[in-house]
Design a protein around this motif. Structure first.
Motif, PDB file in Angstrom:
ATOM      1  N   GLY A  33      40.627  40.801  42.134  1.00  0.00           N
ATOM      2  CA  GLY A  33      39.851  39.459  42.158  1.00  0.00           C
ATOM      3  C   GLY A  33      39.819  38.759  40.580  1.00  0.00           C
ATOM      4  N   GLU A  34      39.693  39.874  39.583  1.00  0.00           N
ATOM      5  CA  GLU A  34      39.779  39.153  38.327  1.00  0.00           C
ATOM      6  C   GLU A  34      41.198  38.739  37.969  1.00  0.00           C
ATOM      7  OE1 GLU A  34      38.646  42.566  35.853  1.00  0.00           O
ATOM      8  OE2 GLU A  34      36.329  42.541  36.331  1.00  0.00           O
ATOM      9  N   GLU A  35      41.987  39.269  38.414  1.00  0.00           N
ATOM     10  CA  GLU A  35      43.424  39.090  38.183  1.00  0.00           C
ATOM     11  C   GLU A  35      43.896  37.536  38.771  1.00  0.00           C
ATOM     12  OE1 GLU A  35      45.265  39.982  35.824  1.00  0.00           O
ATOM     13  OE2 GLU A  35      44.641  41.961  35.407  1.00  0.00           O
ATOM     14  N   LEU A  36      43.291  37.565  40.041  1.00  0.00           N
ATOM     15  CA  LEU A  36      43.389  36.249  40.656  1.00  0.00           C
ATOM     16  C   LEU A  36      42.897  35.096  39.851  1.00  0.00           C
ATOM     17  CD1 LEU A  36      43.126  36.769  44.435  1.00  0.00           C
ATOM     18  CD2 LEU A  36      45.130  35.899  43.462  1.00  0.00           C
ATOM     19  N   ALA A  37      41.575  35.096  39.605  1.00  0.00           N
ATOM     20  CA  ALA A  37      40.773  34.313  38.758  1.00  0.00           C
ATOM     21  C   ALA A  37      41.516  33.739  37.608  1.00  0.00           C
ATOM     22  CB  ALA A  37      39.342  34.789  38.335  1.00  0.00           C
ATOM     23  N   ASP A  38      42.111  34.876  36.826  1.00  0.00           N
ATOM     24  CA  ASP A  38      42.902  34.602  35.640  1.00  0.00           C
ATOM     25  C   ASP A  38      44.160  33.733  36.040  1.00  0.00           C
ATOM     26  OD1 ASP A  38      43.480  34.985  32.837  1.00  0.00           O
ATOM     27  OD2 ASP A  38      45.226  35.906  33.506  1.00  0.00           O
ATOM     28  N   ALA A  39      45.035  34.072  36.995  1.00  0.00           N
ATOM     29  CA  ALA A  39      46.082  33.194  37.565  1.00  0.00           C
ATOM     30  C   ALA A  39      45.604  32.051  37.877  1.00  0.00           C
ATOM     31  CB  ALA A  39      46.814  33.747  38.788  1.00  0.00           C
TER      32      ALA A  39
END
Length: 251
Positions: A33-39
């Protein structure tokens, strides 16, 4: 500005592939979820598409430090053309039966054995579709698809054989609607699959530096069109047309 949910829905193909890559690398859901938010934040910052800003999801996952299982990516590539053809073949088992009856000017009779076999086909394919809809992502398990398609194809072949037996007839009617529907589905699958293949899917992109040593992606050539795959998409429609022509000739 779009929310993460809106952005993920708009770019569903990219997000699904990226999430699948991270899950295959055993990344915890919270971290995904954090990586998706960053993307999402990176794309919102530049206003570009994820394919343009971040590159292919496999490449981006590796750039940010997660190993991608390339065998799985290759497997998904195979399934991208096997699945449409398998569904075409399953529909053709029903379509040729209805098309022949339509050309010969006879009623479409459905006996108990054929009805059961067709129900098994419908359950297998609709069950697979329900699984995809329920899970919210595509199914890339090659064994699940193989079992589903083999059972469905086996049921279709059995139904065609049982249609010639003296089992009790449970329904009869004009074959035209079913023949036209099946032919339309087969051609539609061929057209949409061809368009997807010609577009080349995701572009492979070369890494470039964008900010303080963080890599994103720059441009490079799109994947070349697999001409043999394009031909495969049209094998079942060609068979359906040939079978219709032979039936007309024999009538």
């Amino acid at each position: 500005m779009s929310t993460l949910k809106e952005w993920s829905s708009e770019h569903r193909d990219w997000v699904e592939r990226f999430v699948l890559d991270l899950r295959s690398a055993n990344v915890p859901e919270r971290e995904i979820g954090e990586e998706l938010a960053d993307a999402h934040a990176r794309c919102e910052q530049t206003g570009g598409l994820p394919e343009e800003v971040l590159g292919h999801p496999d490449d981006y996952a590796e750039v940010i430090g997660y190993p991608v299982h390339h065998a799985g990516a290759e497997q998904r590539g195979i399934l991208s053309w096997v699945s449409p053809v398998a569904i075409q073949a399953i529909v053709a088992l029903v379509g040729t039966y209805a098309l022949r009856a339509w050309i010969e000017g006879t009623d479409l009779t459905l006996n108990l054995g054929t009805l059961i076999c067709w129900l098994v086909m419908a359950i297998m394919i609709s069950g697979l579709g329900a699984l995809v809809a329920w899970s919210g992502r595509r199914v890339y398990s090659i064994w699940l698809l193989i079992v589903t398609y083999v059972v469905a194809l086996g049921a279709g072949i059995a139904g065609a054989l049982l249609s010639r037996t003296d089992l009790p007839v449970v329904a009869a009617g004009t074959p035209m609607p079913l023949a036209v529907t099946c032919a339309a589905i087969i051609v539609l699958i061929a057209v949409t699959s061809t368009v997807r293949e010609v577009r080349g899917g995701f572009k492979g992109l070369d890494p470039v530096e964008i900010e303080e040593g963080v890599s994103a992606s720059g441009e490079r050539r799109a994947r070349p069109v697999r001409k043999l795959v394009l031909v495969v998409f049209w094998v079942v429609p060609a068979y359906l047309a040939l079978d219709a022509w032979l039936t007309v000739s024999a009538a």
